[in-house]
Design a protein around this motif. Structure first.
Motif, PDB file in Angstrom:
ATOM      1  N   GLY A 113       0.807  -1.219   0.000  1.00 30.95           N
ATOM      2  CA  GLY A 113       0.000   0.000   0.000  1.00 30.95           C
ATOM      3  C   GLY A 113       0.835   1.260   0.000  1.00 30.95           C
ATOM      4  O   GLY A 113       0.426   2.289  -0.518  1.00 30.95           O
ATOM      5  N   SER A 114       2.024   1.237   0.604  1.00 31.38           N
ATOM      6  CA  SER A 114       2.842   2.442   0.686  1.00 31.38           C
ATOM      7  C   SER A 114       3.719   2.631  -0.535  1.00 31.38           C
ATOM      8  O   SER A 114       4.457   3.599  -0.635  1.00 31.38           O
ATOM      9  CB  SER A 114       3.737   2.381   1.935  1.00 31.38           C
ATOM     10  N   GLY A 115       3.643   1.653  -1.453  1.00 26.93           N
ATOM     11  CA  GLY A 115       4.433   1.779  -2.667  1.00 26.93           C
ATOM     12  C   GLY A 115       5.786   1.122  -2.547  1.00 26.93           C
ATOM     13  O   GLY A 115       6.616   1.256  -3.424  1.00 26.93           O
ATOM     14  N   THR A 116       6.041   0.402  -1.429  1.00 23.76           N
ATOM     15  CA  THR A 116       7.324  -0.276  -1.261  1.00 23.76           C
ATOM     16  C   THR A 116       7.308  -1.590  -2.006  1.00 23.76           C
ATOM     17  O   THR A 116       6.370  -2.366  -1.891  1.00 23.76           O
ATOM     18  CB  THR A 116       7.586  -0.542   0.238  1.00 23.76           C
ATOM     19  N   LYS A 117       8.395  -1.869  -2.793  1.00 23.53           N
ATOM     20  CA  LYS A 117       8.440  -3.114  -3.554  1.00 23.53           C
ATOM     21  C   LYS A 117       8.655  -4.275  -2.599  1.00 23.53           C
ATOM     22  O   LYS A 117       9.523  -4.233  -1.733  1.00 23.53           O
ATOM     23  CB  LYS A 117       9.574  -3.067  -4.580  1.00 23.53           C
ATOM     24  N   LEU A 118       7.851  -5.353  -2.801  1.00 25.54           N
ATOM     25  CA  LEU A 118       7.965  -6.530  -1.971  1.00 25.54           C
ATOM     26  C   LEU A 118       8.836  -7.584  -2.628  1.00 25.54           C
ATOM     27  O   LEU A 118       9.240  -8.536  -1.980  1.00 25.54           O
ATOM     28  CB  LEU A 118       6.572  -7.121  -1.693  1.00 25.54           C
ATOM     29  N   GLY A 119       9.094  -7.427  -3.950  1.00 26.69           N
ATOM     30  CA  GLY A 119       9.900  -8.415  -4.670  1.00 26.69           C
ATOM     31  C   GLY A 119      11.376  -8.206  -4.397  1.00 26.69           C
ATOM     32  O   GLY A 119      11.799  -7.332  -3.625  1.00 26.69           O
ATOM     33  N   LYS A 120      12.203  -9.043  -5.089  1.00 25.80           N
ATOM     34  CA  LYS A 120      13.647  -8.983  -4.899  1.00 25.80           C
ATOM     35  C   LYS A 120      14.199  -7.729  -5.566  1.00 25.80           C
ATOM     36  O   LYS A 120      13.833  -7.372  -6.658  1.00 25.80           O
ATOM     37  CB  LYS A 120      14.295 -10.226  -5.511  1.00 25.80           C
ATOM     38  N   THR A 121      15.095  -7.035  -4.885  1.00 24.49           N
ATOM     39  CA  THR A 121      15.733  -5.846  -5.444  1.00 24.49           C
ATOM     40  C   THR A 121      17.180  -6.159  -5.800  1.00 24.49           C
ATOM     41  O   THR A 121      17.805  -7.042  -5.218  1.00 24.49           O
ATOM     42  CB  THR A 121      15.707  -4.691  -4.421  1.00 24.49           C
ATOM     43  N   SER A 122      17.691  -5.409  -6.760  1.00 24.23           N
ATOM     44  CA  SER A 122      19.079  -5.598  -7.152  1.00 24.23           C
ATOM     45  C   SER A 122      19.936  -4.488  -6.569  1.00 24.23           C
ATOM     46  O   SER A 122      19.484  -3.358  -6.399  1.00 24.23           O
ATOM     47  CB  SER A 122      19.197  -5.599  -8.672  1.00 24.23           C
ATOM     48  N   THR A 123      21.158  -4.774  -6.229  1.00 27.32           N
ATOM     49  CA  THR A 123      22.055  -3.790  -5.633  1.00 27.32           C
ATOM     50  C   THR A 123      22.705  -2.964  -6.727  1.00 27.32           C
ATOM     51  O   THR A 123      22.733  -3.341  -7.897  1.00 27.32           O
ATOM     52  CB  THR A 123      23.156  -4.504  -4.831  1.00 27.32           C
ATOM     53  N   GLY A 124      23.262  -1.822  -6.317  1.00 32.58           N
ATOM     54  CA  GLY A 124      23.929  -0.955  -7.282  1.00 32.58           C
ATOM     55  C   GLY A 124      25.149  -1.607  -7.900  1.00 32.58           C
ATOM     56  O   GLY A 124      25.462  -1.380  -9.056  1.00 32.58           O
ATOM     57  N   SER A 125      25.850  -2.437  -7.104  1.00 26.08           N
ATOM     58  CA  SER A 125      27.056  -3.090  -7.636  1.00 26.08           C
ATOM     59  C   SER A 125      26.708  -4.067  -8.752  1.00 26.08           C
ATOM     60  O   SER A 125      27.454  -4.203  -9.723  1.00 26.08           O
ATOM     61  CB  SER A 125      27.799  -3.826  -6.511  1.00 26.08           C
ATOM     62  N   ASP A 126      25.568  -4.771  -8.590  1.00 24.90           N
ATOM     63  CA  ASP A 126      25.138  -5.689  -9.650  1.00 24.90           C
ATOM     64  C   ASP A 126      24.847  -4.933 -10.939  1.00 24.90           C
ATOM     65  O   ASP A 126      25.189  -5.386 -12.034  1.00 24.90           O
ATOM     66  CB  ASP A 126      23.894  -6.458  -9.213  1.00 24.90           C
ATOM     67  N   GLY A 127      24.221  -3.777 -10.805  1.00 22.03           N
ATOM     68  CA  GLY A 127      23.903  -2.969 -11.982  1.00 22.03           C
ATOM     69  C   GLY A 127      25.153  -2.482 -12.693  1.00 22.03           C
ATOM     70  O   GLY A 127      25.239  -2.493 -13.917  1.00 22.03           O
ATOM     71  N   ALA A 128      26.156  -2.063 -11.912  1.00 23.70           N
ATOM     72  CA  ALA A 128      27.405  -1.582 -12.510  1.00 23.70           C
ATOM     73  C   ALA A 128      28.142  -2.707 -13.225  1.00 23.70           C
ATOM     74  O   ALA A 128      28.694  -2.523 -14.311  1.00 23.70           O
ATOM     75  CB  ALA A 128      28.292  -0.977 -11.423  1.00 23.70           C
ATOM     76  N   SER A 129      28.114  -3.904 -12.607  1.00 18.92           N
ATOM     77  CA  SER A 129      28.769  -5.063 -13.210  1.00 18.92           C
ATOM     78  C   SER A 129      28.101  -5.437 -14.533  1.00 18.92           C
ATOM     79  O   SER A 129      28.774  -5.726 -15.522  1.00 18.92           O
ATOM     80  CB  SER A 129      28.726  -6.246 -12.249  1.00 18.92           C
ATOM     81  N   ALA A 130      26.767  -5.406 -14.534  1.00 18.52           N
ATOM     82  CA  ALA A 130      26.022  -5.726 -15.756  1.00 18.52           C
ATOM     83  C   ALA A 130      26.316  -4.705 -16.856  1.00 18.52           C
ATOM     84  O   ALA A 130      26.477  -5.051 -18.029  1.00 18.52           O
ATOM     85  CB  ALA A 130      24.528  -5.765 -15.462  1.00 18.52           C
ATOM     86  N   ALA A 131      26.429  -3.427 -16.456  1.00 14.47           N
ATOM     87  CA  ALA A 131      26.715  -2.374 -17.435  1.00 14.47           C
ATOM     88  C   ALA A 131      28.088  -2.576 -18.063  1.00 14.47           C
ATOM     89  O   ALA A 131      28.269  -2.385 -19.267  1.00 14.47           O
ATOM     90  CB  ALA A 131      26.636  -1.008 -16.767  1.00 14.47           C
TER      91      ALA A 131
END
Length: 279
Positions: free
Chosen positions: A166-184
């Motif tokens: 209800g508050s807009g918080t994601k309940l699913g799995k989130t990815s970290t910033g380091s994972d995003g940088a590695s993928a980039a």
């Protein structure tokens, strides 16, 4: 061999460009089958469903659809010509050149080779592409297709974003910033590799076309009436038309050359003897 297959690639390209107002530089650019369809449309107006011809075909699947249209036209006109679709869509120069040579011969055999002066190739292509896009738009508005598309987008939305509370918080799995940088970084590295491979492929294609043109010129030269019966020319044809990389082809060619040299030497000796006899 049929005289139609003596026509060189430059003459074929000039014929296509002049007839259909195009700017082709290689015969492989006709591999999609769209040009062949339009040639038939010009010769037999109204027989080719131009709205089915895809002039932007890039994938083998789209090219095959164009050749299906062409084969249906051949069937309607009782043209007994088998289309080697699997070879043509690969873009191999020799296969496409031979098919275009046949097509030129056929077009010249209809109405004495006189083209329809009222035929506007650019306008005809534009109309066909416009009609094709119109049909695609209608199909995309089909309610059943739209419903399925909506369902798919909805499922994709929840799969990607996860459920929200209800508050807009994601309940699913989130990815970290380091994972995003590695993928980039991985994407960047792969993109560079792809760019390098494309450059290498372009260079290989240019080299292939260059040597194919040389071989084709040699083949045409060997087919001239003044030369085709010479043993040296027969030796060259042995190598040109060898089915694989067998050493026997070069051995046989060398034997023919040796025979040719021996025969020439014998003729020289005979001529000298005859001259001595006359003296």
């Amino acid at each position: 061999m049929d005289g139609a297959y003596f026509v060189g690639r430059n003459e074929i390209l000039a014929w296509i460009n002049a007839t259909l107002q195009l700017n082709l530089t290689r015969v492989e650019e006709a591999a999609s089958g769209a040009i062949q369809c339009q040639m038939m449309d010009m010769i037999h107006r109204g027989v080719v469903p131009m709205h089915k011809v895809n002039f932007d075909a890039k994938t083998e699947y789209d090219m095959i659809q164009n050749y299906k249209v062409l084969q249906e036209v051949f069937t309607k006109l009782n043209i007994n010509k088998h289309i080697e679709v699997n070879k043509l869509v690969k873009g191999r120069p020799l296969d496409n050149l031979e098919f275009l040579q046949w097509l030129k011969r056929y077009c010249e055999s209809v109405n004495g080779g006189i083209m329809n002066e009222n035929y506007n190739p650019v306008e005809r292509r534009s109309k066909g592409m416009k009609d094709r896009k119109g049909i695609s738009s209608v199909q995309s508005l089909n309610p059943a297709r739209v419903h399925r598309s909506s369902k798919s987008m909805e499922a994709s939305h929840f799969t990607t974003l996860g459920l929200m509370n209800g508050s807009g918080t994601k309940l699913g799995k989130t990815s970290t910033g380091s994972d995003g940088a590695s993928a980039a970084r991985q994407i960047h590295a792969l993109s560079e590799q792809i760019a390098e491979l494309k450059v290498s492929m372009d260079q290989l294609e240019k080299e292939r076309d260059f040597y194919f043109a040389k071989l084709r010129d040699i083949e045409v030269l060997c087919q001239t009436p003044e030369l085709e019966n010479l043993m040296v020319v027969a030796a060259i044809r042995k190598i040109l038309y060898a089915a694989d990389d067998r050493d026997s082809a070069i051995v046989e060619a060398q034997e023919l050359v040796s025979k040719s040299i021996t025969l020439a030497e014998n003729n020289t000796v005979c001529s000298a003897d005859n001259e001595d006899g006359h003296e």
